[in-house]
Scaffold this motif. Sequence first.
Motif, PDB file in Angstrom:
ATOM      1  N   MET B   1       0.831  -1.204   0.000  1.00  0.00           N
ATOM      2  CA  MET B   1       0.000   0.000   0.000  1.00  0.00           C
ATOM      3  C   MET B   1       0.859   1.244   0.000  1.00  0.00           C
ATOM      4  SD  MET B   1      -3.078   1.169   2.325  1.00  0.00           S
ATOM      5  CE  MET B   1      -3.952   0.238   1.147  1.00  0.00           C
ATOM      6  N   SER B   2       0.442   2.219  -0.755  1.00  0.00           N
ATOM      7  CA  SER B   2       1.249   3.432  -0.868  1.00  0.00           C
ATOM      8  C   SER B   2       1.113   4.259   0.406  1.00  0.00           C
ATOM      9  CB  SER B   2       0.787   4.263  -2.054  1.00  0.00           C
ATOM     10  OG  SER B   2      -0.482   4.801  -1.783  1.00  0.00           O
ATOM     11  N   ALA B   3       2.043   5.146   0.575  1.00  0.00           N
ATOM     12  CA  ALA B   3       2.017   5.997   1.759  1.00  0.00           C
ATOM     13  C   ALA B   3       1.137   7.224   1.524  1.00  0.00           C
ATOM     14  CB  ALA B   3       3.435   6.436   2.115  1.00  0.00           C
ATOM     15  N   SER B   4       0.650   7.325   0.320  1.00  0.00           N
ATOM     16  CA  SER B   4      -0.149   8.504  -0.020  1.00  0.00           C
ATOM     17  C   SER B   4      -1.470   8.498   0.736  1.00  0.00           C
ATOM     18  CB  SER B   4      -0.398   8.511  -1.527  1.00  0.00           C
ATOM     19  OG  SER B   4      -1.746   8.762  -1.806  1.00  0.00           O
ATOM     20  N   ASN B   5      -2.099   9.617   0.809  1.00  0.00           N
ATOM     21  CA  ASN B   5      -3.366   9.707   1.520  1.00  0.00           C
ATOM     22  C   ASN B   5      -4.558   9.364   0.641  1.00  0.00           C
ATOM     23  OD1 ASN B   5      -2.442  10.350   4.057  1.00  0.00           O
ATOM     24  ND2 ASN B   5      -2.212  12.520   3.519  1.00  0.00           N
ATOM     25  N   THR B   6      -4.290   9.195  -0.642  1.00  0.00           N
ATOM     26  CA  THR B   6      -5.379   8.848  -1.539  1.00  0.00           C
ATOM     27  C   THR B   6      -5.776   7.402  -1.308  1.00  0.00           C
ATOM     28  OG1 THR B   6      -4.238  10.247  -3.105  1.00  0.00           O
ATOM     29  CG2 THR B   6      -6.111   8.953  -3.935  1.00  0.00           C
ATOM     30  N   ILE B   7      -7.054   7.174  -1.220  1.00  0.00           N
ATOM     31  CA  ILE B   7      -7.541   5.801  -1.052  1.00  0.00           C
ATOM     32  C   ILE B   7      -7.988   5.295  -2.424  1.00  0.00           C
ATOM     33  CG2 ILE B   7      -9.281   4.356   0.052  1.00  0.00           C
ATOM     34  CD1 ILE B   7      -7.310   5.467   2.037  1.00  0.00           C
ATOM     35  N   THR B   8      -7.442   4.166  -2.836  1.00  0.00           N
ATOM     36  CA  THR B   8      -7.792   3.614  -4.143  1.00  0.00           C
ATOM     37  C   THR B   8      -8.853   2.521  -3.978  1.00  0.00           C
ATOM     38  OG1 THR B   8      -6.148   1.877  -3.997  1.00  0.00           O
ATOM     39  CG2 THR B   8      -5.425   4.002  -4.910  1.00  0.00           C
ATOM     40  N   GLN B   9      -9.431   2.131  -5.122  1.00  0.00           N
ATOM     41  CA  GLN B   9     -10.351   0.988  -5.108  1.00  0.00           C
ATOM     42  C   GLN B   9      -9.656  -0.244  -4.521  1.00  0.00           C
ATOM     43  OE1 GLN B   9     -13.485   0.561  -5.702  1.00  0.00           O
ATOM     44  NE2 GLN B   9     -13.890   2.653  -6.384  1.00  0.00           N
ATOM     45  N   ASP B  10      -8.395  -0.420  -4.918  1.00  0.00           N
ATOM     46  CA  ASP B  10      -7.653  -1.584  -4.428  1.00  0.00           C
ATOM     47  C   ASP B  10      -7.562  -1.571  -2.901  1.00  0.00           C
ATOM     48  OD1 ASP B  10      -7.362  -2.096  -7.074  1.00  0.00           O
ATOM     49  OD2 ASP B  10      -5.165  -2.099  -7.093  1.00  0.00           O
ATOM     50  N   ASP B  11      -7.377  -0.362  -2.342  1.00  0.00           N
ATOM     51  CA  ASP B  11      -7.299  -0.254  -0.881  1.00  0.00           C
ATOM     52  C   ASP B  11      -8.613  -0.699  -0.246  1.00  0.00           C
ATOM     53  OD1 ASP B  11      -4.761   0.809  -1.097  1.00  0.00           O
ATOM     54  OD2 ASP B  11      -5.462   2.888  -1.070  1.00  0.00           O
ATOM     55  N   LEU B  12      -9.700  -0.290  -0.878  1.00  0.00           N
ATOM     56  CA  LEU B  12     -11.012  -0.636  -0.324  1.00  0.00           C
ATOM     57  C   LEU B  12     -11.221  -2.155  -0.329  1.00  0.00           C
ATOM     58  CD1 LEU B  12     -13.302   2.150  -1.888  1.00  0.00           C
ATOM     59  CD2 LEU B  12     -12.247   2.099   0.378  1.00  0.00           C
ATOM     60  N   HIS B  13     -10.841  -2.787  -1.427  1.00  0.00           N
ATOM     61  CA  HIS B  13     -10.989  -4.254  -1.484  1.00  0.00           C
ATOM     62  C   HIS B  13     -10.073  -4.934  -0.480  1.00  0.00           C
ATOM     63  CE1 HIS B  13     -13.862  -4.381  -4.715  1.00  0.00           C
ATOM     64  NE2 HIS B  13     -13.135  -3.529  -5.416  1.00  0.00           N
ATOM     65  N   ALA B  14      -8.856  -4.418  -0.384  1.00  0.00           N
ATOM     66  CA  ALA B  14      -7.913  -5.011   0.569  1.00  0.00           C
ATOM     67  C   ALA B  14      -8.432  -4.850   1.998  1.00  0.00           C
ATOM     68  CB  ALA B  14      -6.533  -4.364   0.415  1.00  0.00           C
ATOM     69  N   TYR B  15      -9.141  -3.774   2.243  1.00  0.00           N
ATOM     70  CA  TYR B  15      -9.770  -3.572   3.562  1.00  0.00           C
ATOM     71  C   TYR B  15     -10.842  -4.643   3.806  1.00  0.00           C
ATOM     72  CZ  TYR B  15     -12.504  -1.379   7.288  1.00  0.00           C
ATOM     73  OH  TYR B  15     -13.192  -1.136   8.451  1.00  0.00           O
ATOM     74  N   VAL B  16     -11.673  -4.849   2.784  1.00  0.00           N
ATOM     75  CA  VAL B  16     -12.737  -5.860   2.891  1.00  0.00           C
ATOM     76  C   VAL B  16     -12.141  -7.240   3.171  1.00  0.00           C
ATOM     77  CG1 VAL B  16     -14.521  -7.107   1.591  1.00  0.00           C
ATOM     78  CG2 VAL B  16     -14.340  -4.612   1.403  1.00  0.00           C
ATOM     79  N   ASP B  17     -11.056  -7.543   2.474  1.00  0.00           N
ATOM     80  CA  ASP B  17     -10.493  -8.891   2.564  1.00  0.00           C
ATOM     81  C   ASP B  17      -9.467  -9.046   3.686  1.00  0.00           C
ATOM     82  OD1 ASP B  17     -12.001  -9.905   0.355  1.00  0.00           O
ATOM     83  OD2 ASP B  17     -10.706  -8.741  -0.973  1.00  0.00           O
ATOM     84  N   GLY B  18      -9.249  -7.966   4.412  1.00  0.00           N
ATOM     85  CA  GLY B  18      -8.364  -8.056   5.566  1.00  0.00           C
ATOM     86  C   GLY B  18      -6.888  -8.118   5.236  1.00  0.00           C
ATOM     87  N   TYR B  19      -6.486  -7.489   4.147  1.00  0.00           N
ATOM     88  CA  TYR B  19      -5.075  -7.544   3.772  1.00  0.00           C
ATOM     89  C   TYR B  19      -4.327  -6.242   4.064  1.00  0.00           C
ATOM     90  CZ  TYR B  19      -6.210 -11.893   1.370  1.00  0.00           C
ATOM     91  OH  TYR B  19      -6.625 -13.157   1.085  1.00  0.00           O
ATOM     92  N   LEU B  20      -4.939  -5.363   4.826  1.00  0.00           N
ATOM     93  CA  LEU B  20      -4.274  -4.092   5.098  1.00  0.00           C
ATOM     94  C   LEU B  20      -3.491  -4.152   6.407  1.00  0.00           C
ATOM     95  CD1 LEU B  20      -6.899  -1.351   4.151  1.00  0.00           C
ATOM     96  CD2 LEU B  20      -4.972  -2.211   2.817  1.00  0.00           C
ATOM     97  N   ALA B  21      -2.399  -3.422   6.424  1.00  0.00           N
ATOM     98  CA  ALA B  21      -1.643  -3.258   7.666  1.00  0.00           C
ATOM     99  C   ALA B  21      -2.447  -2.339   8.586  1.00  0.00           C
ATOM    100  CB  ALA B  21      -0.283  -2.641   7.350  1.00  0.00           C
ATOM    101  N   PRO B  22      -2.237  -2.456   9.912  1.00  0.00           N
ATOM    102  CA  PRO B  22      -3.036  -1.670  10.863  1.00  0.00           C
ATOM    103  C   PRO B  22      -3.085  -0.165  10.546  1.00  0.00           C
ATOM    104  CG  PRO B  22      -1.703  -3.256  12.040  1.00  0.00           C
ATOM    105  CD  PRO B  22      -1.322  -3.385  10.596  1.00  0.00           C
ATOM    106  N   ASN B  23      -1.942   0.386  10.159  1.00  0.00           N
ATOM    107  CA  ASN B  23      -1.923   1.818   9.819  1.00  0.00           C
ATOM    108  C   ASN B  23      -2.874   2.133   8.683  1.00  0.00           C
ATOM    109  OD1 ASN B  23      -0.087   2.396  11.714  1.00  0.00           O
ATOM    110  ND2 ASN B  23       1.688   2.564  10.296  1.00  0.00           N
ATOM    111  N   ASP B  24      -2.845   1.263   7.703  1.00  0.00           N
ATOM    112  CA  ASP B  24      -3.678   1.496   6.521  1.00  0.00           C
ATOM    113  C   ASP B  24      -5.155   1.286   6.846  1.00  0.00           C
ATOM    114  OD1 ASP B  24      -1.569   2.183   4.847  1.00  0.00           O
ATOM    115  OD2 ASP B  24      -1.057   0.068   4.539  1.00  0.00           O
ATOM    116  N   VAL B  25      -5.420   0.371   7.764  1.00  0.00           N
ATOM    117  CA  VAL B  25      -6.801   0.162   8.184  1.00  0.00           C
ATOM    118  C   VAL B  25      -7.350   1.469   8.761  1.00  0.00           C
ATOM    119  CG1 VAL B  25      -8.295  -1.001   9.871  1.00  0.00           C
ATOM    120  CG2 VAL B  25      -6.582  -2.314   8.602  1.00  0.00           C
ATOM    121  N   GLU B  26      -6.560   2.083   9.598  1.00  0.00           N
ATOM    122  CA  GLU B  26      -6.983   3.365  10.195  1.00  0.00           C
ATOM    123  C   GLU B  26      -7.219   4.413   9.128  1.00  0.00           C
ATOM    124  OE1 GLU B  26      -4.313   4.817  13.221  1.00  0.00           O
ATOM    125  OE2 GLU B  26      -4.388   2.882  14.278  1.00  0.00           O
ATOM    126  N   ARG B  27      -6.314   4.459   8.188  1.00  0.00           N
ATOM    127  CA  ARG B  27      -6.410   5.442   7.115  1.00  0.00           C
ATOM    128  C   ARG B  27      -7.707   5.241   6.311  1.00  0.00           C
ATOM    129  NH1 ARG B  27      -3.737   6.197   2.384  1.00  0.00           N
ATOM    130  NH2 ARG B  27      -3.256   3.973   2.281  1.00  0.00           N
TER     131      ARG B  27
END
Lengths: 170, 260
Positions: B1-27
């Motif tokens: 996951m990028s360090a940018s503040n922009t949330i992508t579609q990919d980020d949203l799916h990764a959130y759904v599927d539980g593949y985000l690091a804790p920091n990114d989950v918060e973001r």
Amino acid sequence: MNDTQKLIVENIPNLRRYAKALIRDNEKADDLVQDCLVRAIGRLHLWEPGSNMRTWLFSILHNLHVNAARRQNSQPDNTALEAVHETVNVMQPDQDKGLMIRDVDRALNHLPDEHREVLLLVGLEQLSYAETAEVLDIPIGTVMSRLNRGRIRLRVILDTTGTSHLRRVK
Amino acid sequence: MSASNTITQDDLHAYVDGYLAPNDVERVEAWLAENPEDAASIHAYQLQNSKIGQTFNQMLDEDIPNEMLEIVTAKKEKPATNSIPWLRLAASIVLLLVGGMSGWMLNEKTGSNAQRDQVAFVDQAVGAHHVFVSEVRHPVEVPASQEAHLVKWLSKRVGTQLSVPDLQDGGFQLVGGRLLADASLPAAQFMYEDNTGRRLTLYVRSSDEEVDTSFRFVKDDGATAFYWIDNKFAYAMVAPMDRSTLLPIANKVYQILSGQ
């Protein structure tokens, strides 16, 4: 049974579940899994010990499925979408679980194979995006775009049939 | 996951599927709090995953079919099953009996897909066998006393001139027969009985897709079946006996029916 055989057997329940969800015909699904096992055993020398048995087996299953689908020229039946719409009128808000199960099953059937595969590998079999890419032999970016389009489409279908009102059980 | 503040579609799916690091989950969660449309999508996608799970999870509890286990554990040098002495004897008897008939083999039902396709009707035959041999009062629709009528009727429905093999040499008398539905195809079942009340059934239906097959054997809980496909008709002989006992009877039936 040796360790490799055990590793294969451990994956059989998942292969069967995935095949059944994918092709919606239990008998054909089990035939597909059998063919997959036959092929895997026949090519076991190509499997690198220590590598991912699960993705290897799923990729064999996927290839067999693609070949079979090509042979039968079977496309998902999108024409039945109207029939799904019609059910809205007869459904009660308080649907039972059986009805919901048929709905998800049926809704999935309205997705193109390539979307359904990704949704099932990710959402059901809980393969990582990288593993899904490996199984389907496509770039990870393609996995993500299929996942996105598949989920959007499934949402539309499920919303249309009214099942999104179901309470969430988790 | 990028360090940018922009949330992508990919980020949203990764959130759904539980593949985000804790920091990114918060973001992502901060983003969702301000973007109700994305939050609704996320909710819908989570619901999809849980419904898919509920729909298909119970399939994991099913027992693994033995056929599948056998495929995995089969030894490549495994001797053919018909090297069992008595069976080899039986097989050679078959060879003597069939004489000039070519293409005969004695096979076990295996897990191979091609064979499974060919034997779809055998399940029907065995099922019908179990259903009707246990019938006390109405085992058949038309009794053997009306054999001529029975044969004429079933021949017409099944679509070939049937003959009812005489199995009295083997101790079996014709009880009669009935018409059955095998999927959408008419099928004929003839039933025989010996003086101990043992019953065997002969099942026949047309077969438009299958090519002729060899003479095959399958064992299903409590029943043995020999089956073959000949000239667009599928036949199965089912009986509650072991194959060495049924073999000569089935062989006789095969000769009579394929000799037409």
